[in-house]
Write an enzyme that holds these catalytic residues in place. Structure first.
Site, PDB file in Angstrom:
ATOM      1  N   GLU A 137      32.898  44.740  34.849  1.00  6.43           N
ATOM      2  CA  GLU A 137      32.630  44.704  36.287  1.00  6.43           C
ATOM      3  C   GLU A 137      33.767  45.353  37.077  1.00  6.43           C
ATOM      4  O   GLU A 137      34.917  44.908  36.979  1.00  6.43           O
ATOM      5  CB  GLU A 137      32.477  43.257  36.755  1.00  6.43           C
ATOM      6  CG  GLU A 137      32.296  43.107  38.261  1.00  6.43           C
ATOM      7  CD  GLU A 137      32.434  41.666  38.728  1.00  6.43           C
ATOM      8  OE1 GLU A 137      32.005  41.384  39.865  1.00  6.43           O
ATOM      9  OE2 GLU A 137      32.978  40.828  37.985  1.00  6.43           O
ATOM     10  N   GLU A 234      27.060  34.689  43.964  1.00  8.20           N
ATOM     11  CA  GLU A 234      28.496  34.508  43.769  1.00  8.20           C
ATOM     12  C   GLU A 234      29.185  34.693  45.124  1.00  8.20           C
ATOM     13  O   GLU A 234      29.806  35.724  45.389  1.00  8.20           O
ATOM     14  CB  GLU A 234      29.051  35.499  42.740  1.00  8.20           C
ATOM     15  CG  GLU A 234      30.489  35.176  42.354  1.00  8.20           C
ATOM     16  CD  GLU A 234      31.138  36.262  41.517  1.00  8.20           C
ATOM     17  OE1 GLU A 234      31.694  35.930  40.463  1.00  8.20           O
ATOM     18  OE2 GLU A 234      31.101  37.440  41.921  1.00  8.20           O
TER      19      GLU A 234
END
Length: 254
Positions: A137, A234
């Site tokens: 990521e 998130e």
């Protein structure tokens, strides 16, 4: 149909981790993800997952929690043995809980030597766990200064160089917006590599609809592109978690 997971490292922080799983189920989420679950005994978390029927979408590697320490070692030359030890431990935990993805964190590094190290470590990890999905990521340098993987073009280059079927992109809309200024354009360029998506608005990293990202268009793009993985909430709730879930009800209404 879009599938939403709750990142319970961000949501319901006042509850013990197993009870956050139960809260996510009650709120209407279809799965959970946990960044660093390692301080909770796996049987306790597994019991909550089994009771609710929610799958665990993703956990981060390395263990334990990075509080006070580095955020990964995969791109740090000289730390290859540490990386492999941590990866084995994280993989055992992921397998015990049935975690769908294992996010491999690159850690603080820079330069071509770090990229070579990251590629080699990811190749080793993919070959060590050929039946497990791994992700990397890009994380924006404002929130995590010094983190090696901080650009989507860079992540694409690494994924191509690793060349393993079980490695894919973890696409975070908040980081994409902060890195590129246009999360939708970033998805158009890199979404085909994504096997896990995370969402938060920008600025503030709060609920979708609280900032500048056009989430209705973003979700429409995911549908149009045939994305069928998890979309994880998130974000840091602006106030009460349940009070900020209007976006989820709106998506459910279509």
């Amino acid at each position: 149909m879009l599938k939403f997971a709750a990142n319970i490292s961000f949501l319901w922080k006042d509850l013990a981790l197993p009870n956050r799983v139960r809260a996510a189920a009650a709120a209407g989420f279809d799965a959970v993800e946990v960044l660093f679950p390692y301080d909770t005994p796996a049987p306790e978390l597994k019991r909550a997952l089994d009771q609710t029927g929610l799958p665990l979408a993703l956990i981060n590697c390395p263990p334990p929690n990075y509080t006070g320490g580095e955020r990964g070692f995969a791109a740090v030359p000289g730390q290859e043995d540490r990386f492999r030890t941590d990866f084995r431990r994280a993989l055992r935990y992921a397998q015990a809980l049935g975690a769908g993805h294992l996010h491999v964190m690159s850690g603080p590094a820079e330069g071509s030597e770090a990229e070579t190290c990251l590629i080699a470590n990811l190749q080793w990890a993919c070959d060590f766990a050929p039946d497990h999905s791994l992700t990397i990521e890009p994380i924006n340098p404002h929130d995590m200064p010094g983190y090696f993987l901080n650009d989507f073009d860079q992540a694409a280059r690494v994924i191509d160089a690793v060349d393993r079927a079980n490695l894919g992109l973890q696409f975070d809309a908040y980081h994409a917006q902060r890195i590129t200024g246009d999360a939708l354009a970033c998805w158009a360029a890199h979404g085909h590599r994504a096997r896990h998506v995370q969402i938060a608005d920008h600025p503030g990293r709060h609920e979708p609809g609280s900032g500048e990202i056009d989430f209705p268009s973003f979700f429409a793009a995911l549908v149009a592109d045939g994305y069928d993985g998890w979309i994880s909430a998130e974000y840091a709730p602006a106030a009460d978690v349940e009070a900020g879930l209007g976006w989820l009800a709106e998506v459910a209404r279509g």
